[in-house]
Design a protein around this motif. Structure first.
Motif, short mmCIF file in Angstrom:
data_model
loop_
_atom_site.label_atom_id
_atom_site.label_comp_id
_atom_site.label_asym_id
_atom_site.label_seq_id
_atom_site.Cartn_x
_atom_site.Cartn_y
_atom_site.Cartn_z
N ARG A 13 12.75 -48.42 10.56
CA ARG A 13 11.66 -47.88 9.75
C ARG A 13 12.17 -47.66 8.32
O ARG A 13 13.35 -47.38 8.12
N GLU A 54 8.26 -52.21 9.23
CA GLU A 54 7.02 -52.37 8.48
C GLU A 54 7.31 -52.70 7.02
O GLU A 54 6.42 -52.93 6.23
N ARG A 73 6.16 -54.75 12.04
CA ARG A 73 5.67 -53.60 12.78
C ARG A 73 4.48 -53.01 12.03
O ARG A 73 4.53 -52.85 10.81
N PRO A 74 3.39 -52.69 12.73
CA PRO A 74 2.25 -52.08 12.03
C PRO A 74 2.58 -50.67 11.54
O PRO A 74 3.42 -49.98 12.11
N ARG A 75 1.94 -50.29 10.46
CA ARG A 75 2.20 -48.98 9.86
C ARG A 75 1.97 -47.83 10.83
O ARG A 75 2.68 -46.83 10.79
N HIS A 76 0.98 -47.98 11.73
CA HIS A 76 0.70 -46.87 12.65
C HIS A 76 1.85 -46.66 13.65
O HIS A 76 1.92 -45.61 14.29
N LEU A 77 2.77 -47.61 13.75
CA LEU A 77 3.95 -47.44 14.59
C LEU A 77 5.21 -47.16 13.75
O LEU A 77 6.32 -47.35 14.19
N SER A 78 4.97 -46.69 12.53
CA SER A 78 6.09 -46.42 11.62
C SER A 78 6.06 -45.00 11.09
O SER A 78 6.59 -44.71 10.02
N LYS A 79 5.46 -44.12 11.84
CA LYS A 79 5.34 -42.72 11.44
C LYS A 79 6.45 -41.88 12.07
O LYS A 79 7.09 -42.29 13.03
N THR A 81 6.09 -39.47 13.91
CA THR A 81 5.71 -39.07 15.27
C THR A 81 5.70 -40.22 16.27
O THR A 81 5.46 -40.01 17.44
N THR A 82 5.98 -41.43 15.80
CA THR A 82 5.96 -42.60 16.69
C THR A 82 7.17 -42.56 17.61
O THR A 82 8.30 -42.38 17.16
N ASP A 86 7.12 -46.67 22.20
CA ASP A 86 5.93 -47.37 21.68
C ASP A 86 6.33 -48.57 20.82
O ASP A 86 5.69 -49.62 20.87
#
Length: 143
Positions: A13, A54, A73-79, A81-82, A86
């Motif tokens: 990330r 990402e 990697r999509p941004r929603h899987l780069s937080k 909290t991920t 996942d």
């Protein structure tokens, strides 16, 4: 003996809460991710090494080290909290869409510059001696 098709996933990330841009910070004049990629490649254990990120800068560094990335990697899987599981599931599902299947999925952390190719080879030997029902995890006692 059947050759094992292994996939190494290096989850990199761009930002981290504690150390900004840690996966590409220089460590002995190389981006820290360099060492994990180098060890994974040198081990010759993996049919494929996938850097999951990402970020274009991380993917460009990976590409310069000979790692072709088929998808970002999509941004929603780069937080923050991920969960890592996942991220691993996402990579495996994307590879399955490309008709790529693997016998073993390995997680190699991008910020572990002291992990050597010999460490990875030793882990493979230990894992192959087991019944492969359980994951193998490395650790060292904190001194």
């Amino acid at each position: 003996m059947k050759e094992v098709n292994r996939l190494a996933i290096i989850p990199a990330r761009y930002n981290s809460k504690r150390i900004k841009k840690k996966n590409i910070k220089n460590f002995f004049n190389k981006p820290i991710i360099y060492y994990s990629i180098k060890s994974a490649k040198k081990s010759n254990l993996f049919l494929k090494i996938h850097v999951s990120s990402e970020n274009n800068q991380i993917l460009k560094i990976s590409s310069s080290l000979g790692i072709k990335t088929d998808f970002k990697r999509p941004r929603h899987l780069s937080k923050d909290t991920t969960s890592i599981i996942d991220v691993l599931r996402f990579v495996v599902k994307e590879d399955e869409k490309r008709l790529e299947n693997f016998d073993e999925i390995w997680l190699v952390y991008p910020c572990a510059p002291l992990t050597t190719s010999e460490d990875l080879i030793s882990a493979a030997k230990i894992f192959n001696k087991t019944n492969k029902k359980y994951p193998l995890m490395t650790f060292k006692e904190y001194e």
